[in-house]
Design an enzyme around this catalytic site. Structure first.
Site, PDB file in Angstrom:
ATOM      1  N   SER A 130      10.175  29.153 -15.907  1.00 19.38           N
ATOM      2  CA  SER A 130      10.174  27.806 -15.330  1.00 19.38           C
ATOM      3  C   SER A 130       9.048  27.655 -14.321  1.00 19.38           C
ATOM      4  O   SER A 130       8.627  28.616 -13.693  1.00 19.38           O
ATOM      5  CB  SER A 130      11.503  27.515 -14.643  1.00 19.38           C
ATOM      6  OG  SER A 130      11.436  26.241 -14.046  1.00 19.38           O
ATOM      7  N   LYS A 185      18.515  29.871 -17.680  1.00 21.59           N
ATOM      8  CA  LYS A 185      17.420  28.888 -17.713  1.00 21.59           C
ATOM      9  C   LYS A 185      17.959  27.510 -18.116  1.00 21.59           C
ATOM     10  O   LYS A 185      17.537  26.480 -17.591  1.00 21.59           O
ATOM     11  CB  LYS A 185      16.336  29.345 -18.702  1.00 21.59           C
ATOM     12  CG  LYS A 185      15.238  28.323 -19.002  1.00 21.59           C
ATOM     13  CD  LYS A 185      14.474  27.958 -17.749  1.00 21.59           C
ATOM     14  CE  LYS A 185      13.230  27.124 -17.919  1.00 21.59           C
ATOM     15  NZ  LYS A 185      13.111  26.160 -18.920  1.00 21.59           N
ATOM     16  N   HIS A 188      19.572  26.030 -15.175  1.00 21.66           N
ATOM     17  CA  HIS A 188      18.480  25.564 -14.304  1.00 21.66           C
ATOM     18  C   HIS A 188      18.019  24.173 -14.746  1.00 21.66           C
ATOM     19  O   HIS A 188      17.868  23.261 -13.935  1.00 21.66           O
ATOM     20  CB  HIS A 188      17.319  26.569 -14.355  1.00 21.66           C
ATOM     21  CG  HIS A 188      16.022  26.012 -13.856  1.00 21.66           C
ATOM     22  ND1 HIS A 188      15.228  25.174 -14.607  1.00 21.66           N
ATOM     23  CD2 HIS A 188      15.394  26.148 -12.664  1.00 21.66           C
ATOM     24  CE1 HIS A 188      14.174  24.815 -13.893  1.00 21.66           C
ATOM     25  NE2 HIS A 188      14.245  25.398 -12.715  1.00 21.66           N
ATOM     26  N   ASN A 189      17.811  24.013 -16.029  1.00 23.53           N
ATOM     27  CA  ASN A 189      17.326  22.716 -16.516  1.00 23.53           C
ATOM     28  C   ASN A 189      18.363  21.616 -16.322  1.00 23.53           C
ATOM     29  O   ASN A 189      18.017  20.490 -15.984  1.00 23.53           O
ATOM     30  CB  ASN A 189      16.940  22.805 -18.001  1.00 23.53           C
ATOM     31  CG  ASN A 189      15.623  23.508 -18.186  1.00 23.53           C
ATOM     32  OD1 ASN A 189      15.227  24.327 -17.363  1.00 23.53           O
ATOM     33  ND2 ASN A 189      14.925  23.216 -19.265  1.00 23.53           N
ATOM     34  N   GLU A 192      18.273  20.653 -12.854  1.00 21.47           N
ATOM     35  CA  GLU A 192      17.054  19.840 -12.670  1.00 21.47           C
ATOM     36  C   GLU A 192      17.329  18.374 -13.057  1.00 21.47           C
ATOM     37  O   GLU A 192      16.960  17.451 -12.320  1.00 21.47           O
ATOM     38  CB  GLU A 192      15.967  20.450 -13.559  1.00 21.47           C
ATOM     39  CG  GLU A 192      14.631  19.785 -13.540  1.00 21.47           C
ATOM     40  CD  GLU A 192      13.686  20.488 -14.532  1.00 21.47           C
ATOM     41  OE1 GLU A 192      13.604  21.736 -14.527  1.00 21.47           O
ATOM     42  OE2 GLU A 192      13.052  19.776 -15.336  1.00 21.47           O
TER      43      GLU A 192
END
Ligand code: 2AM
Length: 484
Positions: A130, A185, A188-189, A192
């Site tokens: 990222s 991940k 995380h997205n 976000e």
């Protein structure tokens, strides 16, 4: 070939090229390959000129250019391209060699590929990368998972190229087995998506209910970025709001309000539904993008459906203070939900995740980097078994101190007809989570009434089930005794 490379990389689009340049700048020799082979020479003769980069024109040549155990990193389009390269690489590699996928792969694919590659005697890593193009070049956040035996061989390369927090700790550490890295991940997205939506909601209410211009809102984000909300996303929002088009007017006002998405936020929501964990804030953020994309329908509806009369809030400074607190409280809920989901996934997929360590991976380099993540790391340092962030003393106190402001913002938005789905769902989660008794007693009664689904009683031990013949016409048989 005189000198062998420390690692090979396939896929010379911008992320791949930047990772190669990052590795090279940290002293590693990198061999490169790309499906469209001309791009290899374009790279080695262009941005990669004069550097320790070995261009190769076939996979055989690539495999021959690497030191053992060979490490080949794929930076190609997620999906079939990854499977195709794995298939082509397997016969060219030897036992103990490592295939690494640094693309945005869906974690079930990484689980499947780890198993497959290991069954062929090789090792596999699926890693989240990222930080976008700039992160890839200057220091991304890296979230590797896969075959644990592969990690010692790639650790020094990965940790050298990763972003570092203030004390020099790299934003890269081993996440866990098979798909754990890509799962983290994905979370995380999703986070976000949530952070971006919350910022957009704050912007919207400043515009609609405070009547503020882009440059006035810019000043608010500038101030917020100097406090607890300090983060990359607040920082870029500040700069976006100050950016002027060629005519001197704010560019942001001229951008069409239809959001795109590539699907990683959706994956996060789907996983939450699969695991039965409420992820309401991120899911609202995904739906928010969907609703924004229905531009024509919204334009038509805006002419037919009316809301309350627009009112400008009088005490602007007081409301802005409330809004900052509402944003922070909602952000706490978003990360709380994301962390509860990771815990459930770890149980389901048998990963042993280091939750404080994950906050540290995201502390620098990536899109959600923020001061706030340091607070999460501290919470897990205080209690590594923490089941819900809201139960940590710091987050509990912060929510308590923000609560009145948060409620004023959500109710003001509702009364003024301003759209704040993520901020308000966050408050609803908070009110649900802190309720010892929810109306699910009535819900269970409804289920038992129409489907004989049975219920447990408050005055009997858990696990004992009851069925009532509610109407006198139904049978006494509970559904579990004749499940179809
Ligand atoms: P290309 O330059 O030959 O298109 C990002 O798109 C990277 O993934 C590029 O390096 C691209 O190679 C590669 N890529 C995309 N689809 C691919 C496929 N089906 N097979 C191999 N490489 C692919």
């Amino acid at each position: 070939m005189e000198q062998k490379a420390d690692i090979g990389l396939i896929g010379l689009a911008v992320m791949g090229e930047n990772l190669v340049l990052n590795m090279e700048s940290h002293g590693f020799t990198v061999a490169v390959y790309n499906r469209t082979v001309e791009k290899v020479d374009a790279f080695t003769g262009g941005r990669g000129r004069g550097k320790k980069i070995i261009g190769t024109h076939s996979l055989q040549e690539l495999a021959g250019a690497l030191k053992g155990p060979r490490k080949v990193m794929l930076m190609v389009k997620a999906g079939k391209a990854v499977d195709d390269f794995i298939e082509q690489l397997i016969p060219l590699l030897s036992p103990g060699d490592i295939i690494i996928d640094g693309g945005n792969s869906h974690f079930p694919d990484t689980i499947r590929r780890t198993k497959y590659v290991e069954s062929r005697g090789l090792l596999y890593i699926g890693t989240g990368v990222s930080g976008g193009e700039e992160g890839a070049l200057k220091g991304p956040s890296l979230m590797p998972g896969g075959s644990p035996a592969a990690w010692p061989h790639v650790k020094s390369i990965f940790q050298s190229i990763a972003a570092k927090v203030e004390d020099g700790t790299p934003c890269c550490d081993w996440v866990g087995e098979n798909g754990a890295g890509h799962y983290v991940k994905m979370i995380h997205n999703g986070i976000e998506y949530g952070d971006m939506q919350l910022i957009c909601e704050a912007y919207q209410i400043m515009k609609e209910s405070l009547g503020m211009s882009a440059s006035a809102i810019h000043k608010v984000f500038k101030r917020w970025n100097e406090g607890e909300l300090n983060s990359y996303l607040i920082e870029i929002t500040r700069d976006i709001l100050a950016y002027k088009d060629t005519d001197g007017k704010p560019l942001v006002d001229k951008i069409l309000d239809t959001a795109g998405q590539k699907g990683t936020g959706k994956w996060t929501s789907v996983s939450s539904l699969d695991l039965g964990v409420p992820l309401t804030l991120i899911s609202e953020a995904v739906y928010a993008r969907c609703l924004s994309a229905m531009k024509d329908e919204r334009m038509a509806a805006s002419k037919v459906l009316s809301g309350p009369k627009k009112k400008i809030i009088k005490n602007k400074e007081a409301f802005l203070r409330d809004l900052e607190k509402a944003l922070y409280a909602s952000k706490i809920i978003s990360y709380t939900q994301g962390y509860v989901l990771m815990r459930a996934a770890a149980e389901e997929y048998k990963w042993s995740l280091n939750y404080g360590g994950i906050a540290l991976l995201w502390r620098g380099g990536c899109i959600i980097r923020s001061v706030f993540l340091g607070r999460i790391k501290d919470a897990f340092d205080r209690n590594p078994q923490l089941s819900n962030l809201l139960l940590d003393p710091f987050f509990k106190d912060t929510i308590e101190k923000s609560q009145k402001s948060w409620r004023r913002v959500v109710s003001t938005a509702a009364l003024n007809g301003v759209w704040m789905p993520s901020c308000s769902t966050a408050l609803n989660y908070f009110d649900g989570f802190r309720s010892a008794r929810l109306p699910a007693n009535l819900l269970q009664a409804q289920r038992d009434f129409f489907g004989a689904h049975q219920y447990e009683r408050v005055d009997k031990p858990r696990g004992e089930f009851f069925h009532t013949n509610w109407t006198g016409h139904g049978g006494e048989t509970a559904s579990s005794s004749y499940i179809v």
